[in-house]
Design a protein around this motif. Sequence first.
Motif, PDB file in Angstrom:
ATOM      1  N   ALA A 249       0.836  -1.207   0.000  1.00  0.00           N
ATOM      2  CA  ALA A 249       0.000   0.000   0.000  1.00  0.00           C
ATOM      3  C   ALA A 249       0.869   1.255   0.000  1.00  0.00           C
ATOM      4  CB  ALA A 249      -0.920  -0.004   1.217  1.00  0.00           C
ATOM      5  N   ILE A 250       0.475   2.217  -0.826  1.00  0.00           N
ATOM      6  CA  ILE A 250       1.187   3.493  -0.939  1.00  0.00           C
ATOM      7  C   ILE A 250       0.303   4.593  -0.362  1.00  0.00           C
ATOM      8  CG2 ILE A 250       2.178   5.188  -2.534  1.00  0.00           C
ATOM      9  CD1 ILE A 250       2.584   2.837  -4.509  1.00  0.00           C
ATOM     10  N   GLY A 251       0.843   5.394   0.540  1.00  0.00           N
ATOM     11  CA  GLY A 251       0.102   6.501   1.135  1.00  0.00           C
ATOM     12  C   GLY A 251       0.629   7.846   0.658  1.00  0.00           C
TER      13      GLY A 251
ATOM     14  N   ARG B 112      -5.304  12.207   3.571  1.00  0.00           N
ATOM     15  CA  ARG B 112      -4.721  11.702   4.807  1.00  0.00           C
ATOM     16  C   ARG B 112      -4.869  10.186   4.972  1.00  0.00           C
ATOM     17  NH1 ARG B 112      -7.607  14.380   7.667  1.00  0.00           N
ATOM     18  NH2 ARG B 112      -9.146  12.842   8.328  1.00  0.00           N
ATOM     19  N   SER B 113      -6.067   9.671   4.724  1.00  0.00           N
ATOM     20  CA  SER B 113      -6.321   8.246   4.955  1.00  0.00           C
ATOM     21  C   SER B 113      -6.225   7.401   3.690  1.00  0.00           C
ATOM     22  CB  SER B 113      -7.718   8.061   5.571  1.00  0.00           C
ATOM     23  OG  SER B 113      -8.720   8.545   4.687  1.00  0.00           O
ATOM     24  N   ALA B 114      -5.840   7.999   2.577  1.00  0.00           N
ATOM     25  CA  ALA B 114      -5.857   7.293   1.290  1.00  0.00           C
ATOM     26  C   ALA B 114      -4.739   6.258   1.191  1.00  0.00           C
ATOM     27  CB  ALA B 114      -5.728   8.289   0.145  1.00  0.00           C
ATOM     28  N   ARG B 115      -5.058   5.148   0.527  1.00  0.00           N
ATOM     29  CA  ARG B 115      -4.089   4.097   0.256  1.00  0.00           C
ATOM     30  C   ARG B 115      -4.248   3.633  -1.189  1.00  0.00           C
ATOM     31  NH1 ARG B 115      -2.650   6.094   4.050  1.00  0.00           N
ATOM     32  NH2 ARG B 115      -2.043   5.239   6.083  1.00  0.00           N
ATOM     33  N   LEU B 116      -3.109   3.476  -1.862  1.00  0.00           N
ATOM     34  CA  LEU B 116      -3.086   3.031  -3.253  1.00  0.00           C
ATOM     35  C   LEU B 116      -2.497   1.631  -3.322  1.00  0.00           C
ATOM     36  CD1 LEU B 116      -2.995   3.388  -6.423  1.00  0.00           C
ATOM     37  CD2 LEU B 116      -0.744   4.455  -6.077  1.00  0.00           C
TER      38      LEU B 116
END
Length: 329
Positions: A282-284, A297-301
């Motif tokens: 996961a990339i933040g 802020r809470s996003a994950r790729l």
Amino acid sequence: MASEEKKPHIPVLLNPLLRACAPISGRWLDGTFGAGGYTKGLIAEGADLVYGVDRDPLAHEMAASWINEPPYKGKIELVLGTFGEMDQYASDLDGVVLDLGVSSMQLDQAERGFSFMKEGPLDMRMSQDGMSAADFVNTADEAEIADVLYHYGEERQSRKIARAIVKDRVEKEPFTTTLQLASLIERLLPRKKPGHSHPATRTFQAIRIAVNDEFGQLIEGLEAAERALKPGGQLAVVSFHSLEDRVVKRFFQARASTGGGGSRYAPEQEVKTPGFEQLSKAIGPDEDELDRNPRARSARLRVGRRTDAPFEAVDREAMGLPKPVLRRD
């Protein structure tokens, strides 16, 4: 200061997504088109054609002002529909992008009823048809409301809130506006401390997810992407809370597994060819993005690359999907 309607809508984790998927070329599908931020980025990096899929008619209306202008003319094909059916719109794709949840464009428009910070009708429907949030809170029974808040919003005070909703709609008046519901929750829960989320955050999230069947759409969209991608095609998914990210993570884990193994306690499982190769953890967001766009802020790729294996449906019980508690008949 720009008006809400003229504020730029910043696509979250766009640059990390473009870097993870580079080099970009060929035909892509943006399954959550919104204001077109990811589509614009994909075209700027070399995509020849992007299918822009969105169930919100407003997204299509807004795009009409720019998609036929350079450098986008002839490179975008809009589709009014859901990304859970993307393989009906396109096939042999080089890539698919999904940006889950509600868009900033929808949050900014009080009349859409997504925001607990703005007065508007209690709506929350992305497609602008079907059951609204007001329909749900005014007709569902107490147990169903509590289950939705708990399973979709992880709201610990779900039963307390559900009880108060049913009491108020009977003894006072039905819920029709966002601030009417938000005020009830503020009255019930302790006032937020600096840096804490608004007391109504989890409730509004849960109701929005339920009204739009977001978890059902998510797993259908992941499977549809597997069917629509050609070998070597990439699937990039941006999620905004732990429930979504858990489903995406488990999907990639399941479809990157070969099975097999076994032990003296369990029989050998059938060895299978993985449907995806996981390209990264996961990339933040980095600090620069957080400064520009606090929504990240809470996003994950998470990104995976399609193999040449045949499509295989996943075990939905193993995906970490919240309990389907809302009756949709």
